[in-house]
Each structure stands twice: as structure tokens, then as C-alpha cells.
Design an enzyme around this catalytic site. Structure first.
Site, mmCIF file in Angstrom:
data_model
loop_
_atom_site.group_PDB
_atom_site.id
_atom_site.type_symbol
_atom_site.label_atom_id
_atom_site.label_comp_id
_atom_site.label_asym_id
_atom_site.label_seq_id
_atom_site.Cartn_x
_atom_site.Cartn_y
_atom_site.Cartn_z
ATOM 1 N N HIS A 173 -9.756 1.958 -0.031
ATOM 2 C CA HIS A 173 -9.629 0.838 0.898
ATOM 3 C C HIS A 173 -10.740 0.889 1.962
ATOM 4 C CE1 HIS A 173 -7.817 -2.301 3.259
ATOM 5 N NE2 HIS A 173 -6.718 -2.329 2.545
ATOM 6 N N GLU A 197 -11.483 -3.943 -3.024
ATOM 7 C CA GLU A 197 -10.534 -2.933 -3.507
ATOM 8 C C GLU A 197 -10.311 -3.165 -4.992
ATOM 9 O OE1 GLU A 197 -7.021 -3.293 -0.749
ATOM 10 O OE2 GLU A 197 -8.463 -4.589 0.209
ATOM 11 N N HIS A 235 0.798 -1.226 0.000
ATOM 12 C CA HIS A 235 0.000 0.000 0.000
ATOM 13 C C HIS A 235 0.835 1.283 0.000
ATOM 14 C CE1 HIS A 235 -3.443 -2.469 0.196
ATOM 15 N NE2 HIS A 235 -3.552 -2.616 1.500
HETATM 16 C C1 GLA Z 1 -5.320 -5.382 1.722
HETATM 17 C C2 GLA Z 1 -4.342 -6.476 1.780
HETATM 18 C C3 GLA Z 1 -4.501 -7.173 3.065
HETATM 19 C C4 GLA Z 1 -4.331 -6.231 4.214
HETATM 20 C C5 GLA Z 1 -5.274 -5.117 4.112
HETATM 21 C C6 GLA Z 1 -5.023 -4.103 5.197
HETATM 22 O O1 GLA Z 1 -6.587 -5.859 1.607
HETATM 23 O O2 GLA Z 1 -4.452 -7.387 0.722
HETATM 24 O O3 GLA Z 1 -3.580 -8.213 3.154
HETATM 25 O O4 GLA Z 1 -3.043 -5.689 4.182
HETATM 26 O O5 GLA Z 1 -5.159 -4.515 2.851
HETATM 27 O O6 GLA Z 1 -4.915 -4.660 6.453
#
Ligand code: GLA
Length: 383
Positions: free
Chosen positions: A218, A349, A144
Site C-alpha cells: 500500500h 495496489e 485491509h
Molecule cells: C485503499 C482503499 C481506499 C482507502 C485507502 C486507505 O486504496 O481503496 O478507499 O481506504 O486504501 O486510505
């Protein structure tokens, strides 16, 4: 129209600074044209004021958006009796988002993540013969956007009023070398709360050097309203017949595997909880929607049988990460004093596939100078 011109009242910390309204041209018959977009100052981060905007529509829905992290903190949607309740995880007090315990917990509630949403293996990629090193902030991998991704910076923000409804446009200038990524990137997201009960996310951007770019919203949804229970009883449908297989660190192996006959198959509706025990760690997978950016089309539908609420997701993106809140461990107390335990929210997402910069067979995420980064995702609420 410049917001500053409308500044009305100035005073103590968290007062309403001003409102914007009546921007709609006279001929426009906007059902909510008389309502205002509220803008409040709610704190300061990195010496910059943080604002919270409240968008409303004529149906009574509302959304609150922070200029810090482009975070949607609240989203009120109607149940089958028209009762408005919050359907996203987050905090009532905006300052919670920039506390150390929250940042260390790293759920990325309601934010925009980038430059590269999801993972890049070993925090590195090679582009035009040059290797770029990024932070490894998720086990051995980059996640991220790094240590201080787009979810932790203050964006410029301006209210926007269009035919579709009230919105806020957030823009961030990410400089060359920030978090290890090349190029000066200008990235924007416009959230619009539409008249027909959608939260529309329009992303755009430009850059002056080639760089992988993959930003996404997100948000964690819980359609019970006020996050009354976990989301295991929500019925999920995802219009994807394959997913990207991952290794134990959640990096794709490169294989696109058919979902048919497995607990990954949501081509027909199933509750999230029905087969989750058969998926190691829970759902945290990228579903393959298409092999490149395409026209806006429905990709997922979620129904919560008790409240009657539903959520339809439409996107132009080639993938969607279905994450079932596996890392929520009861450490965080959110809006309304609710403790966020495991599976208390789910994310959809919309994105390019994880680790695309290291996977030559995946659709490219490289944004080139002169190109326009652009995609749209719509979260449509029904009851
Ligand atoms: C995304 C990732 C997960 C986790 C979340 C945040 O969905 O794929 O593994 O990191 O973000 O916790």
C-alpha cells in the site's frame, strides 16, 4: 546466513546493530556486492523489537523497510539530473506509525495490507457453508484485514542478498481466527531493491484451512521528490479497458464496465488531475487487468514531468486499485515536515478485485491447504 552471527555493536536504542554483506558468491559480479544491508533497532511493539533495514543499489537508490507492518518508509529515486529524493509518503520517525492518531487516520502508508487487502462487504463471507464475521472498520465494510491487520503487526525479518540485489524477507504467522479469518496462514514478502532501479515485491504463503487471501503493498508515491506538490500533475497510464463498478460504500456491484469514453480511461496517458473532478470522491477504483493471476507484465506507467521521474508497475495480479489519496486531509505531517494534503500521493495496489469472497464471478481468492500463495509486483523507477 544467519544475521545474528553478524551482530557487531550493541548499545543505546537506535544504534546500528549490524550489517550484512559479502553474501554474494565469489563468481557473482554484483555491482553492489561490497555494500551492506544496514539493520537498526528502532523501537518495540507488542513486546517485539522493530527493525529498520536500509537497502541500497549501485545506482545510488535506497529503500528503508520496517519490520512493523512491512512498511517501506523511504524510497530514494533519481530525477533527470540523477538527484536522489524520496518518492514515497511516510514518516522519518518510525514510532509515528504506531501512534493512535496515525492508526485512526488509517492511510496504511507503505505497508502490506491483509489478510484481505481492500474491502469485504458488510464484513462477512461464507465459505463451504460456514459464515465468517470480520470487523467492519470502514463504514459498513471490512477494509485491509481489519482492526489489526498485517500493517500493524511485527513481522520476522531477515536480510537477503541475491543476484538481483539487496533485499529483506518479512514473514508473519497469522493464527487461525485472527481478525475472524480461518486457518493458520504463513505469509512472506520479500522486497528487493534491484540493480536496475526496481522495488520488487515477491509474496508467498501457505495455509492449513481454506481462506480468502489478498495481500498487497500500500505504498503512496509522489514522484516530485520530497512530496513538493500534490500528484495531480503526474501523467498516468493504466493498461486496463474495464474497472469494477462500485456502490456508494466502494463495494463492487459485480459489473465490469468499459473505461472507454469516461474519465476512468487511462489507456492513453492523462494527468491524474485532468478529469478527477468528474469522478465522485476521486479515483479509488479497481482496474481489471486480467481474469486471473498471470505472468508478470507491465500494467501502469506514471510520469512526473518536472522531475523527469517515471514509475512503471508490473504485476502478476488480475487487478490494480488506483487510489488518488482522496482521504489525505492535511492531518498528517510526514517525512521532511511535509503536510500531506488531499491528493499528495497516489497508490497502485496490485490485487485481486475487492469483495471477491462475495462475488462468485470474480477470480477466486481462496487459498487452499497444499496450495502456494504467490505473486509478484515490480515498481520500476526511471528518469
Ligand atoms: C485503499 C482503499 C481506499 C482507502 C485507502 C486507505 O486504496 O481503496 O478507499 O481506504 O486504501 O486510505
Amino acid at each position: 546466513m544467519k544475521f545474528n552471527k553478524l551482530l557487531g555493536i550493541v548499545g543505546a536504542a537506535s544504534i546500528i546493530l549490524g550489517v550484512i554483506g559479502g553474501c554474494a558468491p565469489k563468481q557473482k559480479k554484483s555491482t553492489n556486492e561490497n555494500m551492506d544491508i544496514k539493520k537498526e533497532i528502532v523501537g518495540q511493539v507488542d513486546g517485539k523489537d522493530v527493525y529498520q533495514f536500509t537497502l541500497t543499489n549501485a545506482g545510488g537508490m535506497s529503500a528503508k523497510v520496517l519490520s512493523y507492518g512491512a512498511i517501506v518508509t523511504h524510497l530514494y529515486a533519481p530525477d533527470r539530473d540523477g538527484k536522489m529524493e524520496n518518492v514515497v509518503l511516510g514518516f522519518d520517525d518510525p514510532a509515528q506509525y504506531w501512534t493512535e492518531p496515525y492508526i485512526n487516520d488509517a492511510p496504511y502508508f507503505g505497508s502490506v495490507v491483509g489478510r484481505y487487502g481492500n474491502r469485504i462487504a458488510q464484513g462477512k463471507f461464507t465459505l463451504n457453508g460456514k459464515e465468517y464475521l470480520l470487523a467492519t472498520n470502514n463504514g459498513p465494510n471490512h477494509l485491509h484485514g481489519g482492526l489489526k491487520g498485517f500493517d500493524k503487526v511485527v513481522w520476522d525479518a531477515e536480510p537477503v542478498m541475491t543476484e538481483e540485489g539487496q533485499g529483506v524477507k518479512l514473514t508473519y504467522n497469522s493464527v487461525d481466527g485472527e481478525e475472524g479469518y480461518p486457518g493458520n496462514l504463513t505469509i512472506s514478502i520479500t522486497y528487493t531493491l534491484t540493480k536496475d532501479n526496481c522495488l520488487k515485491c515477491d509474496y508467498s504463503g501457505t495455509i492449513d484451512q481454506p481462506c480468502p487471501v489478498n495481500v498487497t503493498h500500500h505504498g503512496y508515491f509522489n514522484l516530485t521528490g520530497g512530496a513538493k506538490t500534490n500528484v495531480l500533475g503526474h501523467e498516468m497510464q493504466i493498461m486496463a479497458d474495464r474497472y469494477t463498478v462500485v456502490d456508494e460504500t466502494l463495494i463492487p456491484t459485480g459489473e465490469l464496465r468499459p473505461v472507454a469514453g469516461t474519465p476512468m480511461d487511462f489507456t492513453e496517458p492523462h494527468t491524474i488531475g485532468e478529469r478527477i473532478d468528474q469522478v465522485e470522491g476521486g479515483y479509488d477504483h479497481n482496474y481489471v487487468l486480467s481474469d486471473d493471476v498471470t505472468e508478470l507484465r507491465p500494467v501502469a506507467t506514471v510520469k512526473e514531468p518536472v522531475s523527469g521521474r517515471s514509475l512503471e508497475v508490473l504485476t502478476t495480479e488480475p487487478g490494480v486499485q488506483f487510489y488518488s489519496g482522496n482521504f489525505l486531509l492535511g492531518n498528517l505531517t510526514g517525512s521532511g515536515g511535509v503536510v500531506y494534503n488531499k491528493h499528495w500521493g497516489f497508490c497502485l495496489e496490485t490485487q485481486h478485485y475487492p469483495d471477491s469472497p462475495n462475488q462468485p464471478t470474480f477470480p477466486s481468492t481462496i487459498l487452499e491447504p497444499g496450495e502456494k500463495y504467490s505473486h509478484t509486483t515490480v515498481y520500476r523507477f526511471g528518469n
